[in-house]
Design a protein around this motif. Structure first.
Motif, mmCIF file in Angstrom:
data_model
loop_
_atom_site.group_PDB
_atom_site.id
_atom_site.type_symbol
_atom_site.label_atom_id
_atom_site.label_comp_id
_atom_site.label_asym_id
_atom_site.label_seq_id
_atom_site.Cartn_x
_atom_site.Cartn_y
_atom_site.Cartn_z
ATOM 1 N N LEU A 187 2.874 -13.971 -5.848
ATOM 2 C CA LEU A 187 4.300 -13.640 -5.705
ATOM 3 C C LEU A 187 4.542 -12.138 -5.779
ATOM 4 N N LEU A 188 3.819 -11.454 -6.657
ATOM 5 C CA LEU A 188 3.951 -10.001 -6.770
ATOM 6 C C LEU A 188 3.479 -9.319 -5.490
ATOM 7 N N ALA A 189 2.356 -9.772 -4.965
ATOM 8 C CA ALA A 189 1.831 -9.198 -3.715
ATOM 9 C C ALA A 189 2.835 -9.383 -2.584
ATOM 10 N N LYS A 190 3.410 -10.557 -2.506
ATOM 11 C CA LYS A 190 4.405 -10.832 -1.459
ATOM 12 C C LYS A 190 5.626 -9.934 -1.634
ATOM 13 N N ALA A 191 6.095 -9.792 -2.864
ATOM 14 C CA ALA A 191 7.283 -8.978 -3.136
ATOM 15 C C ALA A 191 7.052 -7.505 -2.832
ATOM 16 N N LEU A 192 5.819 -7.039 -3.014
ATOM 17 C CA LEU A 192 5.522 -5.619 -2.819
ATOM 18 C C LEU A 192 4.875 -5.312 -1.475
ATOM 19 N N GLY A 193 4.614 -6.353 -0.676
ATOM 20 C CA GLY A 193 3.983 -6.134 0.623
ATOM 21 C C GLY A 193 2.524 -5.753 0.512
ATOM 22 N N LEU A 194 1.850 -6.265 -0.507
ATOM 23 C CA LEU A 194 0.432 -5.970 -0.730
ATOM 24 C C LEU A 194 -0.416 -7.204 -0.435
ATOM 25 N N GLY A 195 -1.724 -7.012 -0.323
ATOM 26 C CA GLY A 195 -2.646 -8.131 -0.206
ATOM 27 C C GLY A 195 -2.868 -8.751 -1.569
ATOM 28 N N PHE A 196 -3.619 -9.841 -1.600
ATOM 29 C CA PHE A 196 -3.915 -10.520 -2.852
ATOM 30 C C PHE A 196 -5.362 -10.995 -2.842
ATOM 31 N N VAL A 197 -6.055 -10.772 -3.969
ATOM 32 C CA VAL A 197 -7.418 -11.264 -4.146
ATOM 33 C C VAL A 197 -7.501 -11.986 -5.476
ATOM 34 N N ASP A 198 -7.949 -13.233 -5.426
ATOM 35 C CA ASP A 198 -8.230 -14.023 -6.627
ATOM 36 C C ASP A 198 -9.740 -14.012 -6.809
#
Length: 182
Positions: free
Chosen positions: A30-41
């Motif tokens: 959700l943070l990545a989406k809100a900030l326009g960033l990618g996400f890695v788990d």
């Protein structure tokens, strides 16, 4: 609010850390989406690299071997413009902790033990790096000082909604960025 302004390379990535059940992956997406960033788990990176579920790795190889695998996965990260959610045990290895700190600010999602007990329902299948006989309280007692030592930012999570948690992280990052640039 544009949090994605570099201070050197330091806000290039955002690293979320905390205990299993603290919401690193969910908040991270959700943070990545809100900030326009990618996400890695990182848990998913491990599973892909090892072609096994986390719990299978723990069951077949043991906790120390799992921590080695996790550290190797963390050390392989070379990302930019990304929210990273490492496993809760990633900071148990100095090399992994050091590498994560070079990638960006570490945000510790500080959830009380009682709340973690409510959130985690599948301890035996969750893929939590813990030795046989250890309890969640034992793991919590060991790891909290590591999280506190490594974190640039601590965000207390006390029963707020998921949206409230994401907003708290965004506000903490904005305050941190402001303090770093002054």
């Amino acid at each position: 609010m544009n949090l994605y302004v570099k201070v050197g390379n330091f806000l290039d990535n955002i690293i979320l850390t905390g205990m299993p059940g603290s919401g690193k992956s969910t908040v991270g997406v959700l943070l990545a989406k809100a900030l326009g960033l990618g996400f890695v788990d990182v848990d998913l990176v491990i599973q892909e690299r090892e072609e096994a579920l986390l719990q299978e790795i723990l069951d077949s190889r043991g906790t120390q071997a799992f921590l080695d695998v996790e550290e190797a996965a963390v050390l392989s990260l070379n990302c930019h413009h990304t929210v990273v959610a490492p496993g809760g045990s990633a900071l148990c290895r100095e090399g992994a902790a050091r590498h994560l700190r070079t990638l960006g600010p570490i945000v510790y999602l500080n959830v009380p033990l009682e709340e973690l007990h409510r959130r985690i329902r599948n301890m035996s299948q969750r893929g939590i790096a813990m030795e046989p006989g250890q309890t969640l309280a034992d793991v919590y007692q060991y790891r909290v000082p590591l999280y506190e030592k490594c974190a640039h930012i601590t965000v207390p999570i006390r029963g707020q909604s998921l949206a409230g948690t994401v907003e708290a992280v965004k506000q903490s990052l904005a305050a941190y960025r402001s303090a770093q640039s002054s």
